[in-house]
Design an enzyme around this catalytic site. Sequence first.
Site, PDB file in Angstrom:
ATOM      1  N   THR A   1     -27.765  42.553  54.892  1.00  0.00           N
ATOM      2  CA  THR A   1     -29.017  41.811  54.725  1.00  0.00           C
ATOM      3  C   THR A   1     -30.171  42.807  54.812  1.00  0.00           C
ATOM      4  O   THR A   1     -30.013  43.867  55.420  1.00  0.00           O
ATOM      5  CB  THR A   1     -29.075  40.809  55.898  1.00  0.00           C
ATOM      6  OG1 THR A   1     -28.104  39.819  55.673  1.00  0.00           O
ATOM      7  CG2 THR A   1     -30.430  40.197  56.093  1.00  0.00           C
TER       8      THR A   1
ATOM      9  N   VAL B   1     -26.048  27.721  54.830  1.00  0.00           N
ATOM     10  CA  VAL B   1     -27.338  28.399  54.999  1.00  0.00           C
ATOM     11  C   VAL B   1     -27.287  29.142  56.328  1.00  0.00           C
ATOM     12  O   VAL B   1     -26.885  28.574  57.342  1.00  0.00           O
ATOM     13  CB  VAL B   1     -28.503  27.380  54.981  1.00  0.00           C
ATOM     14  CG1 VAL B   1     -29.821  28.062  55.300  1.00  0.00           C
ATOM     15  CG2 VAL B   1     -28.593  26.693  53.620  1.00  0.00           C
ATOM     16  N   GLY B   2     -27.674  30.410  56.302  1.00  0.00           N
ATOM     17  CA  GLY B   2     -27.624  31.224  57.517  1.00  0.00           C
ATOM     18  C   GLY B   2     -28.945  31.230  58.261  1.00  0.00           C
ATOM     19  O   GLY B   2     -29.804  30.358  58.068  1.00  0.00           O
TER      20      GLY B   2
HETATM   21  N1  ASP Z   1     -27.626  37.093  58.940  1.00  0.00           N
HETATM   22  C1  ASP Z   1     -27.051  36.942  57.624  1.00  0.00           C
HETATM   23  C2  ASP Z   1     -26.468  35.562  57.499  1.00  0.00           C
HETATM   24  O1  ASP Z   1     -25.809  35.117  58.400  1.00  0.00           O
HETATM   25  C3  ASP Z   1     -25.998  37.975  57.291  1.00  0.00           C
HETATM   26  C4  ASP Z   1     -26.281  39.403  57.677  1.00  0.00           C
HETATM   27  O2  ASP Z   1     -27.319  39.704  58.266  1.00  0.00           O
HETATM   28  O3  ASP Z   1     -25.457  40.283  57.379  1.00  0.00           O
HETATM   29  O4  ASP Z   1     -26.604  34.960  56.470  1.00  0.00           O
END
Ligand code: ASP
Length: 328
Positions: free
Chosen positions: A194, A223-224
């Site tokens: 990310t 959704v994250g």
């Molecule tokens: N935080 C992001 C999510 O869970 C993934 C990541 O940061 O690698 O969508």
Amino acid sequence: MKNIKVMFLKIVALVAILLPLVLTAQKPDYVLVIHGGAGNMQESKMTPEKLADAHSGLQKALDAGENILKAGGTALDAVEATIRVLEDCPVFNAGRGAVFNADGQIELDASIMDGSNLQAGAVAGVHTIKNPITAAREVMENSPHVLLIGLGAEKFASQQGLEIVDPEYFRTEHSWNEYLRIKQRDDDSGRKGTVGAVALDKHGNLAAGTSTGGMVMKKFGRVGDVPIIGAGTYASNETCAVSATGHGEYFIRNVVSYDISALMLYKGMRLYDAAYSVVMDKLVRQKGNGGVIAVDKNGNIAMPYNTSGMYRGFVNSVGETAVMIFAK
Ligand code: ASP
């Protein structure tokens, strides 16, 4: 009389010694901190090309944001411009190069927050908006809402004149091969980065933004934390600006970015202590992998992560800068 003279000379000498220290400890005019994701990656398993690509992607993003801040631009503009560079770079899990969900589709999430007025905007589950961070900013500035999802977000982005692309644009050979490999083994070890940015500008304003393809093999429609204000992104001029990366479900449940700001506001904690206690203690106790980047209103920064590495970098007005992946 002689004593007074000696005393006077001593004071002059003391001032001469202390003045440069006081001056160099001054708050920087501007600061930019970025990340390209945290994960349990192994340096020995990364090719020199991959390391070099990641370094140059981070450096380009820092340069784009710093140019804006140096010229007196806003933290918000710097955060958006920095993240656009990272979204366009296929090395990171945001925009082009994003990871695939369980259906082999790309679903992107992004958010942005202005610490000067607590305005925020976000999009989730989009797959045709070339730069989701700009769509998030449009939601913040040109709609009465905070979060738009899916087709509605895409329709809004197109009405605002943003660049719309075929979903194929986001697909890279590397991400697709990773998807196939992980699908076969049914694990998530291929999670990659990310992206995010936080900035303090010359006007004393803070901003934060984050953009992602989410977790590889995520359920369609998942959704994250990234587009959830307070979880993956938060900014307030009263305290700090934070952008997170890691296993999103833990970051949502712990409202990580807001928690760091709240510890500063209500407990009077320093940025470093607040960020470290959330990432290295609270999250670790729950096995929540990840990290954050943060800057406070005085230009102090923190970049804690509880994984083996985090793509990250910073630059400020006093000439301090670095790009790193693993511990120094
Ligand atoms: N935080 C992001 C999510 O869970 C993934 C990541 O940061 O690698 O969508």
